[in-house]
Design a protein around this motif. Structure first.
Motif, short mmCIF file in Angstrom:
data_model
loop_
_atom_site.label_atom_id
_atom_site.label_comp_id
_atom_site.label_asym_id
_atom_site.label_seq_id
_atom_site.Cartn_x
_atom_site.Cartn_y
_atom_site.Cartn_z
N ARG A 55 0.89 -1.11 -0.01
CA ARG A 55 -0.02 0.00 0.07
C ARG A 55 0.93 1.20 0.01
NH1 ARG A 55 -0.91 -1.23 5.52
NH2 ARG A 55 -2.95 -2.56 4.78
N TRP A 56 0.04 2.39 -0.16
CA TRP A 56 0.86 3.92 0.08
C TRP A 56 0.83 4.12 1.35
CZ3 TRP A 56 3.03 6.58 -4.25
CH2 TRP A 56 3.30 5.65 -5.50
N VAL A 57 2.08 4.91 1.95
CA VAL A 57 1.87 5.47 3.16
C VAL A 57 2.32 6.82 3.31
CG1 VAL A 57 2.26 3.10 4.37
CG2 VAL A 57 4.30 4.56 3.79
N HIS A 58 1.97 7.45 4.20
CA HIS A 58 2.30 8.90 4.63
C HIS A 58 3.27 9.04 5.57
CE1 HIS A 58 -1.14 10.59 2.56
NE2 HIS A 58 -1.82 9.67 2.94
N ALA B 70 2.83 8.33 9.32
CA ALA B 70 1.96 9.22 9.66
C ALA B 70 0.55 9.15 9.13
CB ALA B 70 2.57 10.78 9.27
N THR B 71 -0.50 9.68 9.60
CA THR B 71 -1.60 9.52 9.37
C THR B 71 -1.80 10.46 7.82
OG1 THR B 71 -2.59 11.33 10.57
CG2 THR B 71 -2.74 9.15 11.55
N ALA B 72 -2.82 10.38 6.94
CA ALA B 72 -3.16 11.27 6.03
C ALA B 72 -3.46 12.66 6.48
CB ALA B 72 -4.43 10.57 5.42
N GLY B 73 -4.11 12.75 7.57
CA GLY B 73 -4.04 14.36 7.98
C GLY B 73 -3.10 14.92 8.69
N GLY B 74 -1.91 14.20 8.87
CA GLY B 74 -0.80 14.52 9.88
C GLY B 74 -0.60 14.10 11.04
N GLY B 75 0.51 13.80 11.56
CA GLY B 75 0.82 13.43 12.60
C GLY B 75 1.20 12.02 12.93
N PRO C 8 -3.80 1.06 9.76
CA PRO C 8 -2.63 0.87 8.80
C PRO C 8 -1.79 1.89 8.66
CG PRO C 8 -4.80 1.34 7.70
CD PRO C 8 -5.20 1.51 9.15
N TRP C 9 -1.86 2.94 9.07
CA TRP C 9 -0.91 3.96 8.77
C TRP C 9 0.65 3.68 9.04
CZ3 TRP C 9 -3.97 7.18 6.04
CH2 TRP C 9 -5.29 7.29 6.57
N ALA D 40 7.04 4.32 15.52
CA ALA D 40 6.67 4.63 13.95
C ALA D 40 7.77 4.99 13.10
CB ALA D 40 5.67 5.79 14.11
N ILE D 41 8.98 4.43 13.30
CA ILE D 41 10.11 4.84 12.49
C ILE D 41 10.03 3.89 11.37
CG2 ILE D 41 12.64 4.68 12.42
CD1 ILE D 41 12.54 5.14 15.54
N ALA D 42 10.12 4.98 10.25
CA ALA D 42 10.14 4.18 8.75
C ALA D 42 11.55 4.02 8.09
CB ALA D 42 9.15 4.83 7.81
#
Length: 142
Positions: A11-14, A65-70, A76-77, A85-87
């Motif tokens: 999937r695509w992630v922010h 992050a979420t689509a809205g930020g944060g 699934p974010w 949350a380290i990418a």
């Protein structure tokens, strides 16, 4: 290690970018949208001391992050449950950068899953990471 979901995630992630990071690849970028494609990709530091050093030195330039930020640990974010949350992480010089999302898979607008609907968010965000590296080398060389 394996994703918390126990399955392959495609999937695509922010991602939110830490502007205080020394990472040369993420300079000037605030947020980025990239694909992930993995069944094993959860970032787990060796121990709490390593995690604290990563945080102190800003060596985690991108976090899920979420689509809205944060920044978020929520699925699934955060598709794999990576700690804090380290990418992606970098070294102290900012020249070595490892991350789970795939910037090489978003170097042209047609790489975006909704490009035919005119929804290619950011057009070529993946390419910008590489452009930053090239710009850094040009400045370093001279």
């Amino acid at each position: 290690t394996h994703n918390d979901s126990g399955k392959f995630e495609d999937r695509w992630v922010h991602l939110e970018v830490n502007s205080d990071s020394p990472c040369i690849f993420t300079k000037g970028i605030e947020r980025i949208y990239l694909p992930v494609r993995h069944g094993e990709g959860k970032f787990i530091p060796r121990d709490s001391g390593v995690l604290e050093e990563i945080k102190r030195a800003n060596l985690a330039p991108v976090r899920y992050a979420t689509a809205g930020g944060g920044v978020t640990m929520e699925y699934p974010w955060n598709p794999n449950g990576s700690v804090d949350a380290i990418a992606g992480i970098c070294d102290e010089t900012g020249r070595l950068f490892g991350l789970m999302p795939h910037p090489e898979a978003y170097v042209h607008p047609t790489n975006h899953p909704r490009w035919t609907r005119g929804e290619a968010e950011g057009a070529t965000l993946g390419l910008s990471l590489y452009t930053n590296a090239v710009d850094y080398l040009k400045q370093s060389i001279g």
